[in-house]
Design a protein around this motif. Structure first.
Motif, PDB file in Angstrom:
ATOM      1  N   ILE A  10       0.837  -1.200   0.000  1.00 29.31           N
ATOM      2  CA  ILE A  10       0.000   0.000   0.000  1.00 29.31           C
ATOM      3  C   ILE A  10       0.873   1.253   0.000  1.00 29.31           C
ATOM      4  N   GLY A  11       1.902   1.263   0.833  1.00 29.34           N
ATOM      5  CA  GLY A  11       2.816   2.414   0.861  1.00 29.34           C
ATOM      6  C   GLY A  11       3.510   2.615  -0.473  1.00 29.34           C
ATOM      7  N   ALA A  12       3.958   1.528  -1.083  1.00 28.60           N
ATOM      8  CA  ALA A  12       4.618   1.615  -2.387  1.00 28.60           C
ATOM      9  C   ALA A  12       3.649   2.137  -3.446  1.00 28.60           C
ATOM     10  N   ALA A  13       2.413   1.678  -3.397  1.00 27.87           N
ATOM     11  CA  ALA A  13       1.418   2.130  -4.376  1.00 27.87           C
ATOM     12  C   ALA A  13       1.133   3.621  -4.212  1.00 27.87           C
ATOM     13  N   ILE A  14       1.016   4.087  -2.982  1.00 25.76           N
ATOM     14  CA  ILE A  14       0.784   5.517  -2.761  1.00 25.76           C
ATOM     15  C   ILE A  14       1.932   6.328  -3.359  1.00 25.76           C
ATOM     16  N   GLU A  15       3.163   5.935  -3.056  1.00 24.80           N
ATOM     17  CA  GLU A  15       4.328   6.663  -3.564  1.00 24.80           C
ATOM     18  C   GLU A  15       4.376   6.670  -5.091  1.00 24.80           C
ATOM     19  N   LEU A  16       4.199   5.494  -5.675  1.00 23.08           N
ATOM     20  CA  LEU A  16       4.332   5.392  -7.133  1.00 23.08           C
ATOM     21  C   LEU A  16       3.196   6.095  -7.872  1.00 23.08           C
ATOM     22  N   VAL A  17       1.982   5.994  -7.359  1.00 24.19           N
ATOM     23  CA  VAL A  17       0.856   6.665  -8.011  1.00 24.19           C
ATOM     24  C   VAL A  17       1.015   8.179  -7.896  1.00 24.19           C
ATOM     25  N   ALA A  59      -6.553   4.335   1.674  1.00 18.95           N
ATOM     26  CA  ALA A  59      -5.648   4.541   2.816  1.00 18.95           C
ATOM     27  C   ALA A  59      -5.105   5.964   2.833  1.00 18.95           C
ATOM     28  N   ALA A  60      -4.683   6.457   1.684  1.00 20.24           N
ATOM     29  CA  ALA A  60      -4.191   7.841   1.605  1.00 20.24           C
ATOM     30  C   ALA A  60      -5.308   8.803   1.975  1.00 20.24           C
ATOM     31  N   GLY A  61      -6.504   8.512   1.509  1.00 21.66           N
ATOM     32  CA  GLY A  61      -7.646   9.358   1.819  1.00 21.66           C
ATOM     33  C   GLY A  61      -7.961   9.381   3.306  1.00 21.66           C
ATOM     34  N   ARG A  62      -7.907   8.216   3.951  1.00 27.28           N
ATOM     35  CA  ARG A  62      -8.156   8.159   5.398  1.00 27.28           C
ATOM     36  C   ARG A  62      -7.102   8.940   6.169  1.00 27.28           C
ATOM     37  N   PHE A  63      -5.869   8.904   5.694  1.00 24.63           N
ATOM     38  CA  PHE A  63      -4.798   9.646   6.362  1.00 24.63           C
ATOM     39  C   PHE A  63      -5.094  11.145   6.335  1.00 24.63           C
ATOM     40  N   ILE A  64      -5.439  11.657   5.166  1.00 22.58           N
ATOM     41  CA  ILE A  64      -5.762  13.088   5.044  1.00 22.58           C
ATOM     42  C   ILE A  64      -7.029  13.407   5.836  1.00 22.58           C
ATOM     43  N   GLU A  65      -8.035  12.558   5.742  1.00 18.51           N
ATOM     44  CA  GLU A  65      -9.277  12.798   6.482  1.00 18.51           C
ATOM     45  C   GLU A  65      -9.030  12.818   7.988  1.00 18.51           C
TER      46      GLU A  65
END
Length: 188
Positions: A10-17, A59-65
């Motif tokens: 998940i972390g890798a996908a966030i970074e790469l996207v 996951a990225a969205g929940r972090f910002i939220e």
């Protein structure tokens, strides 16, 4: 504590996207960046790349939220100003290479409907969290919902423009024009 393969992917996908978008993010690179074997990808994400990017978008969205909801003592204007300042700093620190993973997910190809849906869900949750804060600050509920959606749209558009122009000016303009709107409750 070390992260498991699911969290690493998940972390890798966030970074790469953030850097390459959905189409530019390949499986081999996801596995390499996530230090994970191919079998782990399909064990945790049987639907493959799109299921992984859906999970990373959420996951990225929940972090910002959580940041939006966690700013209980701050004003919405102050929180948005801080967020835009952090985005400006991040844009310059990364030489404008990184965008928003949720914005990138929204631009996924049509065959990645679950990824696009995750982006839509995330934008809606950010808007709802902002609207709740605006209502607590005295904005009428309908006006708060509309304004919150406008804030999310303005931020995402400014970030896209900043990355394309390789300039922080669009983010600075968003800050200049959004903050007055957020401090003056509309009681219509």
């Amino acid at each position: 504590m070390s992260q498991g393969p699911r969290s690493r992917l998940i972390g890798a996908a966030i970074e790469l996207v953030r850097e390459k978008g959905v189409e530019g993010t390949g499986l081999a690179e996801l596995l390499e960046r996530g230090c994970t074997a191919r079998r782990s990808l399909y064990q945790h994400f049987p639907g493959g790349k799109h299921e992984l990017i859906e999970a990373s978008t959420l996951a990225a969205g929940r972090f910002i939220e959580s940041g939006i909801r966690g700013a209980e003592g701050a004003t919405v204007a102050g929180s948005v100003a801080d967020f835009l300042d952090a985005s400006i700093a991040n844009a310059t620190a990364t030489d404008f290479r990184l965008g928003c993973p949720v914005g990138a997910a929204a631009l996924a190809p049509a065959d990645a409907a679950i990824v696009i849906g995750a982006a839509g869900t995330t934008f809606a949750s950010w808007s709802a969290a902002l609207a709740e804060h605006l209502v607590r600050e005295g904005h009428a509920p309908d006006a708060a919902a509309s304004l919150a959606g406008f804030v999310v749209s303005s931020y995402e558009g400014a970030l896209l423009r900043a990355r394309a122009a390789r300039s922080t000016e669009p983010l600075e303009q968003a800050k200049q024009h959004l903050l007055p709107l957020l401090t003056a409750p509309d009681r219509r």
